[in-house]
Scaffold this motif. Structure first.
Motif, PDB file in Angstrom:
ATOM      1  N   GLU A 312      93.301  86.195  78.761  1.00  0.00           N
ATOM      2  CA  GLU A 312      92.620  85.907  79.356  1.00  0.00           C
ATOM      3  C   GLU A 312      91.554  86.498  78.866  1.00  0.00           C
ATOM      4  OE1 GLU A 312      92.630  83.316  80.971  1.00  0.00           O
ATOM      5  OE2 GLU A 312      94.571  83.055  81.485  1.00  0.00           O
ATOM      6  N   THR A 313      90.943  85.443  77.849  1.00  0.00           N
ATOM      7  CA  THR A 313      89.075  86.116  77.532  1.00  0.00           C
ATOM      8  C   THR A 313      88.315  84.501  77.508  1.00  0.00           C
ATOM      9  OG1 THR A 313      89.412  84.848  74.938  1.00  0.00           O
ATOM     10  CG2 THR A 313      90.630  87.219  75.664  1.00  0.00           C
ATOM     11  N   PRO A 314      86.444  85.182  77.181  1.00  0.00           N
ATOM     12  CA  PRO A 314      86.292  83.728  77.339  1.00  0.00           C
ATOM     13  C   PRO A 314      85.721  82.609  75.326  1.00  0.00           C
ATOM     14  CG  PRO A 314      84.784  85.555  77.537  1.00  0.00           C
ATOM     15  CD  PRO A 314      86.899  86.009  77.031  1.00  0.00           C
ATOM     16  N   TYR A 315      86.968  83.957  75.179  1.00  0.00           N
ATOM     17  CA  TYR A 315      86.218  82.809  73.165  1.00  0.00           C
ATOM     18  C   TYR A 315      87.648  81.966  73.304  1.00  0.00           C
ATOM     19  CZ  TYR A 315      84.151  87.623  73.773  1.00  0.00           C
ATOM     20  OH  TYR A 315      83.544  88.651  74.444  1.00  0.00           O
ATOM     21  N   THR A 316      86.693  80.475  72.648  1.00  0.00           N
ATOM     22  CA  THR A 316      87.516  80.025  72.076  1.00  0.00           C
ATOM     23  C   THR A 316      87.791  79.815  70.945  1.00  0.00           C
ATOM     24  OG1 THR A 316      84.908  78.687  72.118  1.00  0.00           O
ATOM     25  CG2 THR A 316      87.364  78.562  74.528  1.00  0.00           C
ATOM     26  N   GLN A 317      87.445  80.224  70.047  1.00  0.00           N
ATOM     27  CA  GLN A 317      87.312  80.561  68.728  1.00  0.00           C
ATOM     28  C   GLN A 317      87.525  82.178  67.770  1.00  0.00           C
ATOM     29  OE1 GLN A 317      87.145  77.126  66.833  1.00  0.00           O
ATOM     30  NE2 GLN A 317      87.152  78.310  65.120  1.00  0.00           N
ATOM     31  N   ILE A 318      88.667  82.123  67.753  1.00  0.00           N
ATOM     32  CA  ILE A 318      89.335  83.715  67.455  1.00  0.00           C
ATOM     33  C   ILE A 318      89.887  83.434  65.866  1.00  0.00           C
ATOM     34  CG2 ILE A 318      90.637  85.485  68.142  1.00  0.00           C
ATOM     35  CD1 ILE A 318      90.571  83.648  70.739  1.00  0.00           C
ATOM     36  N   GLY A 325      93.837 101.342  65.934  1.00  0.00           N
ATOM     37  CA  GLY A 325      94.367 102.172  66.731  1.00  0.00           C
ATOM     38  C   GLY A 325      95.530 101.024  67.575  1.00  0.00           C
ATOM     39  N   ASP A 326      95.388 101.420  68.984  1.00  0.00           N
ATOM     40  CA  ASP A 326      95.908 101.019  69.679  1.00  0.00           C
ATOM     41  C   ASP A 326      94.609  99.597  70.725  1.00  0.00           C
ATOM     42  OD1 ASP A 326      93.927 102.413  71.716  1.00  0.00           O
ATOM     43  OD2 ASP A 326      95.255 103.052  72.483  1.00  0.00           O
ATOM     44  N   PHE A 341      81.988  90.409  66.261  1.00  0.00           N
ATOM     45  CA  PHE A 341      82.555  91.421  66.038  1.00  0.00           C
ATOM     46  C   PHE A 341      82.938  91.815  67.474  1.00  0.00           C
ATOM     47  CE2 PHE A 341      82.698  90.883  61.346  1.00  0.00           C
ATOM     48  CZ  PHE A 341      84.366  90.473  61.330  1.00  0.00           C
ATOM     49  N   LEU A 342      84.620  92.271  67.943  1.00  0.00           N
ATOM     50  CA  LEU A 342      84.451  92.464  69.520  1.00  0.00           C
ATOM     51  C   LEU A 342      85.856  93.721  69.019  1.00  0.00           C
ATOM     52  CD1 LEU A 342      84.564  88.840  70.796  1.00  0.00           C
ATOM     53  CD2 LEU A 342      82.671  90.176  71.184  1.00  0.00           C
ATOM     54  N   LEU A 343      85.953  94.530  69.907  1.00  0.00           N
ATOM     55  CA  LEU A 343      86.860  95.658  70.343  1.00  0.00           C
ATOM     56  C   LEU A 343      87.723  95.589  71.397  1.00  0.00           C
ATOM     57  CD1 LEU A 343      88.024  97.756  68.559  1.00  0.00           C
ATOM     58  CD2 LEU A 343      86.812  99.275  69.655  1.00  0.00           C
ATOM     59  N   MET A 344      88.457  95.600  71.307  1.00  0.00           N
ATOM     60  CA  MET A 344      89.136  94.665  73.114  1.00  0.00           C
ATOM     61  C   MET A 344      90.186  96.024  73.329  1.00  0.00           C
ATOM     62  SD  MET A 344      90.919  91.218  74.360  1.00  0.00           S
ATOM     63  CE  MET A 344      91.054  90.944  76.032  1.00  0.00           C
ATOM     64  N   GLY A 348      93.489  97.695  79.511  1.00  0.00           N
ATOM     65  CA  GLY A 348      92.041  97.906  80.632  1.00  0.00           C
ATOM     66  C   GLY A 348      91.653  96.649  80.646  1.00  0.00           C
ATOM     67  N   GLY A 349      91.412  95.555  79.479  1.00  0.00           N
ATOM     68  CA  GLY A 349      90.973  93.928  79.155  1.00  0.00           C
ATOM     69  C   GLY A 349      89.559  94.384  78.744  1.00  0.00           C
ATOM     70  N   GLU A 350      88.903  95.987  78.969  1.00  0.00           N
ATOM     71  CA  GLU A 350      87.467  95.706  77.889  1.00  0.00           C
ATOM     72  C   GLU A 350      86.875  95.599  76.952  1.00  0.00           C
ATOM     73  OE1 GLU A 350      89.405  98.625  79.319  1.00  0.00           O
ATOM     74  OE2 GLU A 350      88.876  99.297  80.741  1.00  0.00           O
TER      75      GLU A 350
END
Length: 643
Positions: A312-318, A325-326, A341-344, A348-350
């Motif tokens: 589950e993410t709010p993103y629709t274009q990925i 790493g992990d 650019f995102l680091l997920m 934990g979902g952060e």
């Protein structure tokens, strides 16, 4: 009842905080992310720096800094469109410089040092082969007569170059296995493009670094293979449309095995090098993205159990998935969230935001959210698109008025309409335009059959779908059928010009480096696309009459509405003479026409001043055609035959 504080004003005359200056000054292009130890690297294309592409680095403490010094531009022109212009290993960077095409080696903090000599060579999609002190990548040789020669080469850290693989027209994705003993790559030949048919190969790497025992894993004339990658335990994975949809597969001692069959696309057209729709966090954890009906979903896939689980993410274009790493680094956006650019942390979902394409915080009251639609078109088919209604919290329209509609015909024509926030779209909707981004037949994201529905039908099926999309909205009462305009760039520019020439649905249009002469495109373009029209139109010159019949330049007498043209004067993909011939024909016919050329621009505009000028000029052009008064001052455009 509290009275409304909104103003009443005609569509098109709404004042918006989303200005062209704001879009240019506050927006950057993002691409090419890579992980190296604790650091992340990515590319930023900066209109404010004349379109220069800069490599930046994010350190473990969150500090972000430029790696590329002034005077260098991290791009390449392999296949003209480039991509995968850098790689990094153990803190050392290797990149292609746009101005001279040479490869450079740089230790962050130091000056780049040329690795390859001057010459007519271009490099892309390279990776470090540290055990052999070299890079392995794709080279395009323009030193000879005729078409450039594409090969896979080894570039020694001493600057030496050795050809490893040759004989095919095109190559991409050379990737070493984790132990360095195997090399995989993609190849294809004319008339195919990589989304038509490619071959996946594997060869052993000998002690002296050469290749032996090459073996074709899969692929052919009617199978498109995308993004081969090795898992951490040395199993080759890839995407293939062998079963109609681009799904994930792996190659084991049992042969080619599907990972998770699904009517969805786990890949995208390989217009540029280095595209990534999946990555490995471990041998047991693959992270991927796939699209259905134009919306992208993030998921994990266990290679052993072959179980797919959506995240589950709010993103629709990925896109641009990369393991760090992990954690997962990727490029994500949505209708209300600009690309970033995102680091997920998947457990934990952060999510940490590494870099946004824009730092603007625009009130949602000025943002129009795309509505997925589908509508009937010719031959009993269904086409798709995203509809954006006008939206500006400060204005109400006049009761008797419906909004003008701007239809976007995307490029490619294999591209697809995006659901991500694009300020260039919101520029229009916040001023009172409705906007339709059409996924006409030939678009990707809907399976191989839908993509190939444009084969032999370019200039017919795509035009019909754009026109029927506009008619559908008008029939619903959502737009003004007397103020329908169409716009597009490159291949989308051709669809635009064909729609304006061979139909009467649209009342105005804008062509950005669009094709008006299919014969010229077939005989005067670069190698990568030189046989593209064999599928889209027919073989040339055997089917010359079809090329002539679908070329707007030969039928200017059918045009009956105003058109504005935007053209880069350094464009090698669609040379300026195509636009100039079309403009002259319209002038002679007495139709309103405008021509805005840009020196120093090629196929696609990168300089901030030119991007701003084009956006405002198109809006100004429609204001004169459709009869509204812009709320802000815009530099006028010279329009021939306006009166």
């Amino acid at each position: 009842m509290t009275p409304s504080l909104k103003q009443k004003a005609p569509y098109g005359a709404w004042k918006s905080p989303i200005t062209a200056d704001l879009i240019v000054s506050e927006s950057i292009g993002l691409g090419g992310i890579a992980s190296d130890g604790e650091h992340l690297y990515w590319l930023e294309s900066r209109p404010s720096e004349g379109g220069r592409t800069v490599l930046v680095r994010r350190q473990a403490n969150g500090t972000v800094e430029d790696v590329t010094p002034q005077g260098y531009n991290v791009r390449n022109r392999v296949h003209e469109y480039g991509g995968a212009a850098f790689t990094v290993a153990e803190g050392e960077v290797y990149f292609s410089n746009y101005q001279d095409g040479r490869l450079y080696h740089q230790v962050p903090g130091g000056e780049p040092q040329a690795l390859t000599p001057e010459g007519a060579f271009r490099y892309a999609d390279f990776q470090v082969d540290g055990g052999r002190s070299r890079l392995i990548g794709v080279r395009e040789d323009h030193s000879g007569e005729g078409e450039p020669q594409n090969t896979i080469v080894a570039i020694g850290f001493d600057g030496s170059v050795e050809v490893l693989v040759s004989g095919s027209d095109f190559y991409a994705s050379p990737r070493l296995s984790p132990d360095g003993q195997l090399l995989t790559w993609l190849s294809w030949n004319h008339p195919n493009l990589p989304w038509d048919g490619t071959e996946l190969w594997v060869a052993q790497v000998t002690e002296n670094g050469r290749l032996t025992a090459p073996r074709k894993v899969t692929g052919g004339e009617n199978e498109s293979v995308f993004s081969p990658q090795w898992s951490p335990d040395g199993i080759l994975h890839f995407a293939s449309d062998r079963a109609s949809w681009w799904n994930l597969y792996r190659w084991t001692q049992n042969g080619v095995e599907p990972m998770f069959p699904l009517n969805a696309e786990f890949a995208t057209p390989q217009w540029v090098f280095g595209m990534s729709t999946y990555t490995f966090l471990s041998a047991e954890r693959l992270v991927c993205t796939y699209t259905q009906r134009g919306l992208w979903q993030l998921a994990t896939l266990n290679p052993k159990s072959r179980r797919l689980q959506n995240l589950e993410t709010p993103y629709t274009q990925i896109s641009a998935l990369t393991a760090h790493g992990d954690r997962l680094a990727f490029l994500g956006g949505s209708a209300t969230l600009p690309s970033a650019f995102l680091l997920m942390d998947l457990d934990g979902g952060e999510v940490d935001v590494l870099r946004r394409s824009t730092e603007l915080n625009i009130d949602p009251g000025y943002l129009s959210e795309p509505q997925p639609i589908e509508f009937p078109t010719e031959d009993g088919a269904t086409a798709y698109g995203f509809f954006y209604p006008p939206q500006n919290q400060d204005y109400d329209p006049l009761e008797t008025e419906k909004p003008p509609l701007l239809v976007k015909s995307h490029g490619g024509p294999t591209a697809a309409a995006s659901s991500a926030l694009r300020l260039s779209v919101q520029y229009w909707t916040s001023r009172g335009f409705a906007f339709l981004d059409v996924n006409y037949r030939g678009s990707t994201g809907f399976g191989r059959e839908y993509r190939q529905a444009l084969d032999g039908q370019w200039g017919i099926a795509d035009v019909a779908d754009c026109a029927n999309g506009a008619k559908f909205l008008a029939e619903q009462g959502w737009v003004d059928d007397d103020r329908l305009a169409i716009t597009g760039s490159s291949a989308g520019g051709y669809t635009t010009l064909a729609a304006l020439t061979f139909g009467d649905t649209f009342k105005a249009g804008a062509s950005y480096y669009g094709i008006s002469d299919l014969e010229a495109l077939a005989t005067d373009t670069h190698k990568f696309e030189s046989r593209y029209l064999d599928r889209l139109v027919g073989k040339y010159p055997e089917e010359k009459e079809r090329y002539v019949a679908r070329s707007p330049i030969h039928f200017t007498e059918r045009l009956s509405c105003p058109v504005i043209f935007f053209q880069g004067l350094d464009d090698k993909v669609v040379p300026p003479n195509q636009a100039e011939r079309m403009v002259e024909a319209l002038r002679e016919k007495g139709l309103p026409v405008a021509y805005v050329p840009f020196a120093g621009e090629s196929h696609g505009f990168r300089q901030g001043a030119n991007i701003k000028r084009a956006l405002e000029a198109e809006f100004y052009f429609y204001s004169r055609v459709f009869g509204y008064e812009p709320a802000e001052m815009i530099e006028p455009v010279e329009i021939a035959n306006l009166n």
